[in-house]
Write an enzyme that holds these catalytic residues in place. Structure first.
Site, PDB file in Angstrom:
ATOM      1  N   LEU A  24      -3.250  23.018  39.424  1.00 53.44           N
ATOM      2  CA  LEU A  24      -3.864  23.203  38.111  1.00 53.44           C
ATOM      3  C   LEU A  24      -3.784  21.955  37.239  1.00 53.44           C
ATOM      4  O   LEU A  24      -4.196  21.999  36.073  1.00 53.44           O
ATOM      5  CB  LEU A  24      -3.188  24.370  37.381  1.00 53.44           C
ATOM      6  CG  LEU A  24      -3.303  25.739  38.071  1.00 53.44           C
ATOM      7  CD1 LEU A  24      -2.482  26.774  37.328  1.00 53.44           C
ATOM      8  CD2 LEU A  24      -4.753  26.175  38.165  1.00 53.44           C
ATOM      9  N   ARG A  25      -3.252  20.869  37.790  1.00 49.37           N
ATOM     10  CA  ARG A  25      -3.128  19.668  36.970  1.00 49.37           C
ATOM     11  C   ARG A  25      -4.491  19.142  36.542  1.00 49.37           C
ATOM     12  O   ARG A  25      -4.654  18.640  35.413  1.00 49.37           O
ATOM     13  CB  ARG A  25      -2.340  18.587  37.724  1.00 49.37           C
ATOM     14  CG  ARG A  25      -2.069  17.350  36.876  1.00 49.37           C
ATOM     15  CD  ARG A  25      -1.149  16.364  37.564  1.00 49.37           C
ATOM     16  NE  ARG A  25       0.224  16.833  37.548  1.00 49.37           N
ATOM     17  CZ  ARG A  25       0.904  17.183  38.628  1.00 49.37           C
ATOM     18  NH1 ARG A  25       0.327  17.135  39.812  1.00 49.37           N
ATOM     19  NH2 ARG A  25       2.146  17.582  38.533  1.00 49.37           N
ATOM     20  N   ALA A  26      -5.483  19.245  37.412  1.00 46.88           N
ATOM     21  CA  ALA A  26      -6.825  18.764  37.070  1.00 46.88           C
ATOM     22  C   ALA A  26      -7.371  19.484  35.843  1.00 46.88           C
ATOM     23  O   ALA A  26      -7.971  18.855  34.952  1.00 46.88           O
ATOM     24  CB  ALA A  26      -7.764  18.945  38.256  1.00 46.88           C
ATOM     25  N   ASP A  38      -2.502  12.676  42.621  1.00 41.12           N
ATOM     26  CA  ASP A  38      -2.830  13.803  41.755  1.00 41.12           C
ATOM     27  C   ASP A  38      -2.126  13.701  40.410  1.00 41.12           C
ATOM     28  O   ASP A  38      -2.615  14.207  39.400  1.00 41.12           O
ATOM     29  CB  ASP A  38      -2.455  15.108  42.462  1.00 41.12           C
ATOM     30  CG  ASP A  38      -2.693  16.326  41.590  1.00 41.12           C
ATOM     31  OD1 ASP A  38      -3.840  16.509  41.137  1.00 41.12           O
ATOM     32  OD2 ASP A  38      -1.747  17.091  41.352  1.00 41.12           O
ATOM     33  N   VAL A  62      -5.465  18.129  32.676  1.00 41.23           N
ATOM     34  CA  VAL A  62      -5.861  16.759  32.358  1.00 41.23           C
ATOM     35  C   VAL A  62      -7.299  16.719  31.839  1.00 41.23           C
ATOM     36  O   VAL A  62      -7.617  16.016  30.868  1.00 41.23           O
ATOM     37  CB  VAL A  62      -5.717  15.861  33.607  1.00 41.23           C
ATOM     38  CG1 VAL A  62      -6.393  14.516  33.383  1.00 41.23           C
ATOM     39  CG2 VAL A  62      -4.243  15.661  33.948  1.00 41.23           C
TER      40      VAL A  62
END
Length: 333
Positions: A240-242, A159, A245
């Site tokens: 919430l990284r997606a 991830d 990014v």
């Protein structure tokens, strides 16, 4: 030393070339993970990215590298004698402004992968030892490769890679022949081959440079964020990284195509790269790490007559004192 094979001359692999260019435009995206079998020119493509950057530096991280060799070291003797910390730079310092290439990243210890991803995301390397601290800029394009036949990365580490590209099966016969033809021509006369592709490579380099200059002026607007948030929710991604990014990648894509704002096509172009390693499959647990956790204990019940609880110890008094340690890519319009 043989010069790098020009990225513009690589046959096919359009999706991977696009992902690498976007990472070169905005290294804060967090690196690119390339997954595929051996012999798919992964290292050739990674070396080609360095030529798109101002520094042009390409640094390879050896598999057996220690943490000290990666982050650098502090000379404590010099600190005692001179009153200041003397820093010996490591691999991360050498990669600043260029490309850090990690082949078979899935074979590295988890804590080193975590360290690399931390620095790639922040752009700063901090070294601490015995109360001394030193920090330096370490902004580079992180490119990792892995062959799934040799082991997987834990979902938590997957991830943290910004983008992921999965290389499919073998190319078609015509493409295979052209790949071999160009490789033989490059090996036989490297300078002549580079001269032949100089125009296309220079155009690619200039396009990336202009996109980097255009990037700060493109807003991370609410409309794009709302559209991305809806797609992430539909894909049932964890965390919430997606979203972050994806938004940064879409902005880099807008800069790549010469636009002034993020459009629907920029959001769509990033979807396969962002969700390839984050989309949750039907029936999959929300967090793969939870699958390794022991089941929750049942409510405590009084032991049956004549039976004790396994492992139970009576409470012991603790002395008060010091605390104890706890145990195609898009064509330009």
């Amino acid at each position: 030393m043989l010069p790098p094979f020009p990225l513009a001359a690589v046959v096919a692999a359009d999706e991977l070339k696009l992902a690498l260019c976007l990472a070169a435009i905005d290294p804060a995206i967090g690196g690119v993970l390339i997954e595929g079998p051996r012999g798919m020119a992964k290292s050739t493509l990674a070396r080609g990215v360095a030529d798109l950057l101002d520094g042009g530096r390409f640094v390879t991280l050896p598999l057996g590298a220690s943490e000290e060799r990666i982050v650098g070291s502090l000379d404590l003797d010099a600190a005692l004698g001179q009153g200041r910390a003397q820093f010996s730079p490591g691999i991360l310092a050498n990669a600043h402004g260029g490309v850090l290439y990690v082949d078979e990243v899935n074979l590295l210890p988890d804590h080193l992968v975590d360290l690399l991803l931390d620095v790639a995301a922040s752009g700063v390397n901090v070294v601490e030892r015995d109360g001394l601290s030193h920090s330096h800029p370490a902004r580079f394009v992180l490119i990792g490769t892995m062959n799934p036949e040799e082991g997987e990365l834990r979902p938590q580490l997957l991830d943290r890679f910004g983008l992921k590209v999965e290389l499919g099966g073998a190319p078609e016969p015509r493409a295979r022949a052209e790949i071999v033809r160009r490789r033989l021509a490059f090996d036989a006369e490297p300078q002549a081959f580079l001269a032949r592709w100089q125009g296309e490579q220079q155009a690619l380099r200039q396009r990336c440079q202009q996109a980097r200059q255009r990037l700060p002026a493109i807003a991370l607007d609410d409309a794009a964020l709302d559209a991305i948030a809806e797609r992430c929710f539909a894909a049932a991604v964890d965390g919430l990284r997606a979203d972050l990014v994806w938004l940064r990648g879409a902005r880099a894509h807008a800069a790549w195509r010469g636009a002034e704002r993020i459009g629907a096509e920029d959001i769509a172009a990033l979807e396969p790269f962002v969700l390839a390693h984050r989309r949750r499959q039907p029936g999959e647990a929300p967090d793969a790490s939870q699958a390794t956790q022991p089941p929750a204990a049942a409510p405590e019940q009084a032991p049956a007559q004549g039976q004790g609880q396994w492992g139970e110890l009576p409470a012991q008094p603790m002395p008060m004192g010091a605390p104890h340690a706890l145990p195609g890519w898009p064509k330009k319009p």
